[in-house]
Design a protein around this motif. Structure first.
Motif, PDB file in Angstrom:
ATOM      1  N   MET A 142       0.832  -1.195   0.000  1.00 15.01           N
ATOM      2  CA  MET A 142       0.000   0.000   0.000  1.00 15.01           C
ATOM      3  C   MET A 142       0.870   1.249   0.000  1.00 15.01           C
ATOM      4  SD  MET A 142      -2.900   1.496  -0.029  1.00 15.01           S
ATOM      5  CE  MET A 142      -3.553   3.119   0.251  1.00 15.01           C
ATOM      6  N   LEU A 143       0.669   2.100  -0.984  1.00 23.80           N
ATOM      7  CA  LEU A 143       1.354   3.386  -1.072  1.00 23.80           C
ATOM      8  C   LEU A 143       0.296   4.473  -1.180  1.00 23.80           C
ATOM      9  CD1 LEU A 143       3.843   5.194  -1.434  1.00 23.80           C
ATOM     10  CD2 LEU A 143       3.797   4.639  -3.879  1.00 23.80           C
ATOM     11  N   ASN A 144       0.204   5.316  -0.162  1.00 24.99           N
ATOM     12  CA  ASN A 144      -0.809   6.371  -0.125  1.00 24.99           C
ATOM     13  C   ASN A 144      -0.175   7.701  -0.509  1.00 24.99           C
ATOM     14  OD1 ASN A 144      -2.903   8.128   0.364  1.00 24.99           O
ATOM     15  ND2 ASN A 144      -3.428   7.274   2.360  1.00 24.99           N
ATOM     16  N   LEU A 145      -0.577   8.218  -1.660  1.00 29.27           N
ATOM     17  CA  LEU A 145      -0.085   9.513  -2.150  1.00 29.27           C
ATOM     18  C   LEU A 145      -1.245  10.482  -2.365  1.00 29.27           C
ATOM     19  CD1 LEU A 145       2.539   8.253  -4.751  1.00 29.27           C
ATOM     20  CD2 LEU A 145       3.030   9.366  -2.574  1.00 29.27           C
ATOM     21  N   SER A 146      -2.335  10.263  -1.686  1.00 24.13           N
ATOM     22  CA  SER A 146      -3.520  11.090  -1.883  1.00 24.13           C
ATOM     23  C   SER A 146      -3.289  12.517  -1.394  1.00 24.13           C
ATOM     24  CB  SER A 146      -4.718  10.476  -1.155  1.00 24.13           C
ATOM     25  OG  SER A 146      -4.497  10.432   0.243  1.00 24.13           O
ATOM     26  N   GLY A 147      -4.053  13.446  -1.960  1.00 28.81           N
ATOM     27  CA  GLY A 147      -4.011  14.829  -1.509  1.00 28.81           C
ATOM     28  C   GLY A 147      -2.733  15.563  -1.819  1.00 28.81           C
ATOM     29  N   ASN A 148      -2.067  15.178  -2.900  1.00 25.98           N
ATOM     30  CA  ASN A 148      -0.830  15.850  -3.290  1.00 25.98           C
ATOM     31  C   ASN A 148      -1.000  16.571  -4.625  1.00 25.98           C
ATOM     32  OD1 ASN A 148       1.265  15.283  -1.193  1.00 25.98           O
ATOM     33  ND2 ASN A 148       0.666  13.168  -1.611  1.00 25.98           N
ATOM     34  N   ASP A 149       0.084  16.810  -5.329  1.00 27.40           N
ATOM     35  CA  ASP A 149       0.041  17.541  -6.595  1.00 27.40           C
ATOM     36  C   ASP A 149       0.690  16.708  -7.695  1.00 27.40           C
ATOM     37  OD1 ASP A 149      -0.597  19.718  -8.209  1.00 27.40           O
ATOM     38  OD2 ASP A 149       1.364  20.662  -7.913  1.00 27.40           O
ATOM     39  N   ILE A 150       0.280  15.446  -7.780  1.00 29.27           N
ATOM     40  CA  ILE A 150       0.877  14.494  -8.716  1.00 29.27           C
ATOM     41  C   ILE A 150       0.015  14.399  -9.964  1.00 29.27           C
ATOM     42  CG2 ILE A 150       1.594  12.102  -9.041  1.00 29.27           C
ATOM     43  CD1 ILE A 150       1.953  11.978  -5.981  1.00 29.27           C
ATOM     44  N   SER A 151       0.627  14.622 -11.112  1.00 23.38           N
ATOM     45  CA  SER A 151      -0.072  14.529 -12.384  1.00 23.38           C
ATOM     46  C   SER A 151       0.156  13.138 -12.983  1.00 23.38           C
ATOM     47  CB  SER A 151       0.432  15.605 -13.350  1.00 23.38           C
ATOM     48  OG  SER A 151       1.756  15.303 -13.768  1.00 23.38           O
ATOM     49  N   ALA A 152      -0.351  12.931 -14.181  1.00 19.01           N
ATOM     50  CA  ALA A 152      -0.149  11.652 -14.863  1.00 19.01           C
ATOM     51  C   ALA A 152       1.325  11.356 -15.080  1.00 19.01           C
ATOM     52  CB  ALA A 152      -0.887  11.660 -16.195  1.00 19.01           C
ATOM     53  N   ALA A 153       2.119  12.400 -15.312  1.00 21.11           N
ATOM     54  CA  ALA A 153       3.554  12.196 -15.520  1.00 21.11           C
ATOM     55  C   ALA A 153       4.203  11.598 -14.279  1.00 21.11           C
ATOM     56  CB  ALA A 153       4.211  13.531 -15.875  1.00 21.11           C
ATOM     57  N   GLY A 154       3.828  12.083 -13.118  1.00 23.74           N
ATOM     58  CA  GLY A 154       4.372  11.538 -11.887  1.00 23.74           C
ATOM     59  C   GLY A 154       3.869  10.139 -11.606  1.00 23.74           C
ATOM     60  N   ALA A 155       2.586   9.895 -11.891  1.00 22.11           N
ATOM     61  CA  ALA A 155       2.014   8.565 -11.672  1.00 22.11           C
ATOM     62  C   ALA A 155       2.682   7.522 -12.546  1.00 22.11           C
ATOM     63  CB  ALA A 155       0.519   8.600 -11.953  1.00 22.11           C
ATOM     64  N   LYS A 156       3.123   7.943 -13.726  1.00 17.02           N
ATOM     65  CA  LYS A 156       3.741   7.000 -14.657  1.00 17.02           C
ATOM     66  C   LYS A 156       5.011   6.394 -14.076  1.00 17.02           C
ATOM     67  CE  LYS A 156       5.633   6.603 -19.326  1.00 17.02           C
ATOM     68  NZ  LYS A 156       5.981   7.313 -20.581  1.00 17.02           N
ATOM     69  N   HIS A 157       5.793   7.170 -13.357  1.00 15.64           N
ATOM     70  CA  HIS A 157       7.047   6.671 -12.798  1.00 15.64           C
ATOM     71  C   HIS A 157       6.802   5.469 -11.895  1.00 15.64           C
ATOM     72  CE1 HIS A 157       9.609   9.846 -14.334  1.00 15.64           C
ATOM     73  NE2 HIS A 157       8.749  10.747 -13.906  1.00 15.64           N
ATOM     74  N   ILE A 158       5.749   5.537 -11.087  1.00 18.91           N
ATOM     75  CA  ILE A 158       5.446   4.439 -10.176  1.00 18.91           C
ATOM     76  C   ILE A 158       4.827   3.274 -10.927  1.00 18.91           C
ATOM     77  CG2 ILE A 158       4.161   3.775  -8.109  1.00 18.91           C
ATOM     78  CD1 ILE A 158       4.225   6.724  -7.287  1.00 18.91           C
ATOM     79  N   GLN A 159       3.972   3.585 -11.884  1.00 17.09           N
ATOM     80  CA  GLN A 159       3.292   2.544 -12.647  1.00 17.09           C
ATOM     81  C   GLN A 159       4.279   1.695 -13.443  1.00 17.09           C
ATOM     82  OE1 GLN A 159       2.824   2.643 -16.264  1.00 17.09           O
ATOM     83  NE2 GLN A 159       1.799   0.646 -16.186  1.00 17.09           N
TER      84      GLN A 159
END
Length: 220
Positions: A142-159
């Motif tokens: 479980m990685l909780n990154l809610s309530g931040n300023d992450i766009s699709a570009a940032g999400a891609k790194h983790i995905q």
């Protein structure tokens, strides 16, 4: 187990707690200091004391008042906590710099199962720094990154991490990630779209367990 949450300990109080932790090794395995008004100064002092708690499995420092300096001090201590399974530093404004430091310290915490970095003012750079943590901490579910300023570009790194072999949940709710579903797709996929740029987020892969991505309260 020690829970002193919701007490206005401040930097002075947390220093006193740190000074009274057993030496040379503290066998404490559960510590909650949620909402205790701990700032950078207190965190810098207390983090050094935490290095004696090599048995620690659960650490909650959420809803305090430390920033990137406090996060940096904590990161230097994490390398001495090999048994840590749950780390919550949500609602501390550590930003991308603080998240990068924490990510660096977590590389030795291979027992980690839950990491909560919600509401830490992190953005795409901070999310990118977590890629190695997700890959290295093989028990992380479980990685909780809610309530931040992450766009699709940032999400891609983790995905893009090699985590298809087991269950893994990412909470990206309340982030500016825009999802648009694709029709006529042969697999169960979603696309992230930021400024016209598509990002594939496969939720299922053949031969793998289900992966979950939470994105409630985002720009759907």
């Amino acid at each position: 187990r020690l829970d002193l949450s919701c007490n206005r300990l401040g930097d002075v109080g947390v220093k006193r707690i740190g000074n009274n932790l057993p030496r040379p090794v503290c066998k404490l395995n559960w510590l909650e200091l949620r909402q205790c008004v701990i700032g950078d100064g207190g965190m810098i002092w207390f983090a050094e004391c935490l290095s004696r708690c090599e048995h620690l499995q659960y650490l909650d420092l959420s809803c305090n008042s430390f920033y990137s300096q406090g996060a940096t001090a904590l990161a230097m201590t994490l390398v001495h906590l090999p048994n840590l399974r749950h780390l919550n530093i949500s609602e501390n404004e550590i930003g991308d710099d603080g998240v990068r430091q924490v990510a660096s310290g977590l590389m030795e915490c291979t027992a980690l199962e839950l990491l909560d970095l919600s509401r830490t003012l992190t953005g795409d750079n901070g999310a990118a720094s977590l890629k190695d943590v997700v890959e290295n901490c093989t028990r992380l579910c479980m990685l909780n990154l809610s309530g931040n300023d992450i766009s699709a570009a940032g999400a891609k790194h983790i995905q893009e991490t090699e985590r298809a072999s087991r269950s893994f949940t990412i909470d990206l709710s309340r982030n500016p990630v825009t999802f648009v579903s694709e029709e006529n797709s042969d697999s169960l996929e979603d696309s992230c779209l930021v400024q016209g740029w598509p990002l594939q987020l496969p939720l299922h892969q053949r031969g793998s367990q289900r992966r979950e991505i939470h994105s409630t309260w985002s720009s759907l």
